[in-house]
Design an enzyme around this catalytic site. Sequence first.
Site, mmCIF file in Angstrom:
data_model
loop_
_atom_site.group_PDB
_atom_site.id
_atom_site.type_symbol
_atom_site.label_atom_id
_atom_site.label_comp_id
_atom_site.label_asym_id
_atom_site.label_seq_id
_atom_site.Cartn_x
_atom_site.Cartn_y
_atom_site.Cartn_z
ATOM 1 N N ASP A 1 -4.069 3.944 2.715
ATOM 2 C CA ASP A 1 -5.505 3.698 2.849
ATOM 3 C C ASP A 1 -5.823 2.252 3.220
ATOM 4 O O ASP A 1 -6.984 1.866 3.306
ATOM 5 C CB ASP A 1 -6.256 4.098 1.579
ATOM 6 C CG ASP A 1 -5.881 3.248 0.363
ATOM 7 O OD1 ASP A 1 -4.988 2.381 0.484
ATOM 8 O OD2 ASP A 1 -6.486 3.465 -0.717
ATOM 9 N N ASP B 1 -1.795 -1.186 -4.005
ATOM 10 C CA ASP B 1 -2.018 -0.437 -5.238
ATOM 11 C C ASP B 1 -0.811 -0.589 -6.162
ATOM 12 O O ASP B 1 0.195 -1.215 -5.812
ATOM 13 C CB ASP B 1 -2.305 1.037 -4.932
ATOM 14 C CG ASP B 1 -1.312 1.634 -3.938
ATOM 15 O OD1 ASP B 1 -0.097 1.456 -4.146
ATOM 16 O OD2 ASP B 1 -1.755 2.272 -2.953
ATOM 17 N N GLU C 1 -6.362 -20.436 -17.043
ATOM 18 C CA GLU C 1 -6.960 -21.055 -15.867
ATOM 19 C C GLU C 1 -8.103 -21.913 -16.405
ATOM 20 O O GLU C 1 -9.195 -21.428 -16.676
ATOM 21 C CB GLU C 1 -7.509 -20.017 -14.893
ATOM 22 C CG GLU C 1 -8.093 -20.657 -13.637
ATOM 23 C CD GLU C 1 -9.287 -19.912 -13.057
ATOM 24 O OE1 GLU C 1 -9.581 -20.121 -11.864
ATOM 25 O OE2 GLU C 1 -9.945 -19.156 -13.784
ATOM 26 N N ASP D 1 -8.712 -15.803 -17.049
ATOM 27 C CA ASP D 1 -9.625 -16.264 -16.007
ATOM 28 C C ASP D 1 -10.759 -17.087 -16.633
ATOM 29 O O ASP D 1 -11.315 -16.721 -17.668
ATOM 30 C CB ASP D 1 -10.207 -15.046 -15.282
ATOM 31 C CG ASP D 1 -11.054 -15.419 -14.088
ATOM 32 O OD1 ASP D 1 -10.521 -16.065 -13.175
ATOM 33 O OD2 ASP D 1 -12.250 -15.066 -14.080
ATOM 34 N N ASP E 1 0.855 -1.197 0.000
ATOM 35 C CA ASP E 1 0.000 0.000 0.000
ATOM 36 C C ASP E 1 0.889 1.244 0.000
ATOM 37 O O ASP E 1 1.679 1.449 0.925
ATOM 38 C CB ASP E 1 -0.896 -0.043 1.241
ATOM 39 C CG ASP E 1 -1.615 1.258 1.536
ATOM 40 O OD1 ASP E 1 -1.803 2.054 0.580
ATOM 41 O OD2 ASP E 1 -1.991 1.478 2.701
#
Length: 555
Positions: free
Chosen positions: A35, A39, A276, A212, A31
């Site tokens: 927050d 990210d 996947e 995915d 991070d």
Amino acid sequence: MTPSAPPHPRTDDDWWRSAVVYQVYVRSFADSDGDGIGDLRGVRSRLPYLRDLGVDALWLTPFYRSPMIDGGYDVADYRDVDPMFGTLADFDDMIGGAHALGLRVIVDIVPNHSSSAHPWFTAALAAAPGSAERDRYLFRAGRGTEGELPPNDWESIFGGPAWTRVPDGQWYLHLFDPSQPDLNWRNPAVRAEFEEILRFWLDRGVDGFRIDVAHGMIKAEGLPDVGRTSADGRPQIELLGRGRLPYFDQDEVHDIYRAWRPILDSYPDGRMAVAEAWAESPQRLARYIGPDELHQAFNFDFMDATWSADSFRKVIDTALAESTIVGAPTTWVLSNHDRQRHVTRYGDGPVGLRRARAAALLMLALPGCVYLYQGEELGLPEVLDLPDELRQDPAFPRTGQSRDGCRVPLPWGGGLPPYGFGPDGGGPAWLPAPTTWRALSVAAQTGDPESTLELYRAALRLRREHTALPGGPDGAADPVGLSWLESEPGVLAFARTAPAGAPGLVCLVNLSGAPVTVDGGHGEPVIASQALDERDGGRMLPVDAAAWFVRPATG
């Protein structure tokens, strides 16, 4: 620590054949702004860690604009970064920094479904049944006298029916959460859109895609019933990877990848894609791989192997046999963001960690490509006691099962949670880390020769030193390069076949219930997951331990 050389130059088109890829669950990696959420700038700041760990590439989970109902796998805009994770400029900076360090970047693409917040689905809800807008998804009339029943008996992977009814009476398909409507891949507009999405990210420099639900985009014509449901005690999910389902692994799905492969091949430096994919047999899974389709498919059987020599031997033999048939290396994976961490699967506590360390050496000694999940190099266990109110997995309310325990943010250092996950003075992380993770942080393990982190660093360094092995990182024609050795019951022993003039590598894994004597003919030990005991002039490999040995070079 002295920075290592870039693992592979970006001009090596076959880099993916033996790469070590590190999966970054972006929300839980680092991070940058305090927050409590990871990210892209956080990823950028930790790239030297990945370089020094010794990996070749990183795979980023979805960072696109999303309502985050399913951790970003519900995409509202495939061409932008969600403000939670930063901006497109942050992405460009991150990928530029990775390439400067010799690291490649793979990104997730989610083509089976979009978010219900995607403009296409918003337009579909506003349009009439039978419209072009609705044809981008799978809307159908219901069954029953008033259409009050779902169109068929399909079940969501997250539990419950796979259909939701809209106010005008039609139903739409969602094989996952209702916020993830399935796209209609028989619609040419859908296919054209995703081809442009691929080009968008390839133009920004990505080196590959993790696809995915790669097995799910095509549904059987007519959407026939499965014929079994959870209501009669036979959940459809039990057939995943074990039987045929009308919504998975349909033959027509391969037409999609035959259209994608020329796009990947039109870019330089070996752009790739890994599926996947779940299929009912290794033979059907192998169909996703080839010079006219995808480069790799995940080998989930290795992750599912039980802690026994017979189980691992069977999985490895099957995978290598299929690898030979398709002319592409297999992939090895022990954990990911959807599965309980293998430290816990293997027994948790000291036993689980001991076995996880041995499994790491086994995996890294095998020919092919390896995918590591963030935190496994620290020996992190599953977090089993997260408060229910903090769990965010959409499957949890329906099934009581949650993937949140493997997604707890990484501990980087310091004495208190969140252990350096964010900047000094930052707030708590989005999921809390246990107090026991203080001793497992990157800072706590760095420089400790007995730590799991240093074991991974040493193993990855040794793995790179053996790039001359057939089937190794040089992309040699032989995709196997492994021969089994005679061993005691419960022990896996194999040699990585070396060409003349190169030292040979031998791996032994003791999955029996007692220490075993190591034959001096295996060579000199170079790394072990536990210390080798000296006894009666010989060496003993402890229970649940693995070791690598180097034989002298042959003439």
